[in-house]
Write a protein that holds these residues in place. Structure first.
Motif, short mmCIF file in Angstrom:
data_model
loop_
_atom_site.label_atom_id
_atom_site.label_comp_id
_atom_site.label_asym_id
_atom_site.label_seq_id
_atom_site.Cartn_x
_atom_site.Cartn_y
_atom_site.Cartn_z
N ASP A 141 0.82 -1.34 0.01
CA ASP A 141 -0.06 -0.13 0.02
C ASP A 141 1.04 1.45 -0.07
N ALA A 142 1.94 1.37 0.88
CA ALA A 142 3.07 2.43 0.76
C ALA A 142 3.61 2.51 -0.67
N ILE A 143 4.07 1.63 -1.28
CA ILE A 143 4.50 1.93 -2.40
C ILE A 143 3.57 2.26 -3.63
N LYS A 144 2.24 1.64 -3.52
CA LYS A 144 1.21 2.16 -4.46
C LYS A 144 0.97 3.74 -4.42
N LYS A 145 0.96 4.05 -2.89
CA LYS A 145 0.63 5.57 -2.56
C LYS A 145 1.76 6.39 -3.14
N SER A 146 3.02 5.92 -3.08
CA SER A 146 4.30 6.86 -3.53
C SER A 146 4.35 6.86 -5.12
N ILE A 147 3.65 6.05 -5.81
CA ILE A 147 3.78 5.91 -7.15
C ILE A 147 3.29 7.43 -7.57
N SER A 193 3.76 10.21 -6.66
CA SER A 193 4.51 11.22 -6.33
C SER A 193 5.72 11.20 -7.40
N PHE A 194 6.16 10.03 -7.83
CA PHE A 194 7.12 9.61 -8.57
C PHE A 194 6.91 10.16 -10.02
N GLU A 195 5.38 9.75 -10.28
CA GLU A 195 4.87 10.22 -11.62
C GLU A 195 4.89 11.94 -11.81
N LYS A 196 4.39 12.73 -10.56
CA LYS A 196 4.54 14.00 -10.70
C LYS A 196 6.03 14.64 -10.76
#
Length: 212
Positions: A167-173, A175-178
């Motif tokens: 879940d933490a990795i999915k939420k951080s994706i 941010s990486f895309e932005k």
């Protein structure tokens, strides 16, 4: 003890452990390939990525001493992880079924990395120090690089089995895309060329100004 709950380590403790791990890795790297008389290995200048045991320039460590130290450095972590994994399995400290299955898989990644990546890397390094054939050395380097890089994928696969980490990795994706969009926008704006057909360019030829 089985079933004993423990608090997670503090952020400071985690950062300290990470820093110590990187410092130790850096020390081992410098100790091996510094090129000084106290180094554990000597890079063969005639062959790319060819390492010879023993200090360069007839330095402090002989070939035998270097081999013994290297084998100890490689085998001690492997033996420790193997022993801990055996004790966990023997005493059934982390059952592989039920609510603890994800935790079991999370810690299993350490054993998989050691057995499937760490030991083969050791074997490849030994091969590199014993052969002179350039083709064998070339392919051993490729295998070495593949094994080192595959550790990340193996680790990611197993940690994603744990719900909170997934879940933490999915939420951080997002941010990486932005961040990627922002980075690409800056690149495009820096490399863009302002072309205006109607813009006149003044060129001086033999003292006469010509408009292009």
């Amino acid at each position: 003890r089985r079933g004993l709950k423990a608090d997670p380590p503090s952020f400071r403790s985690v950062c300290t452990q990470i820093a110590l791990a990187y410092l130790w890795s850096g020390f081992i790297c410098v100790w091996h390939f510094s090129g000084e008389s106290w180094a554990l290995a000597d890079l063969d200048p005639s062959v790319t990525c060819k390492m010879n045991f023993g200090s360069p320039k007839n330095g402090f460590f002989s070939e035998v001493a270097s081999k013994v130290i290297n084998y100890v450095l490689f085998l001690l972590p492997f033996l420790y992880v193997t022993y801990v994994g055996y004790q966990i399995r023997r005493q059934k400290l982390i059952p592989t079924s039920g609510r603890t299955r994800s935790i079991s898989l999370y810690f299993m990644r350490i054993l998989v990395v050691f057995y499937c990546c760490y030991l083969p890397v050791l074997a490849v390094v030994i091969v590199q120090t014993r052969v002179e054939n350039r083709i064998v050395i070339f392919w051993s380097v490729q295998i070495y690089s593949l094994l080192i890089q595959s550790q990340c994928m193996v680790t990611l696969y197993f940690v994603m089995k744990k719900d909170d980490i997934r879940d933490a990795i999915k939420k951080s994706i997002p941010s990486f895309e932005k961040l990627q969009e922002f980075y690409m926008r800056d690149i495009i704006s820096d490399t863009s060329i302002d072309t205006h057909p109607e813009q006149e360019i003044s060129i001086s030829v033999n003292g006469n100004e010509v408009l292009a």
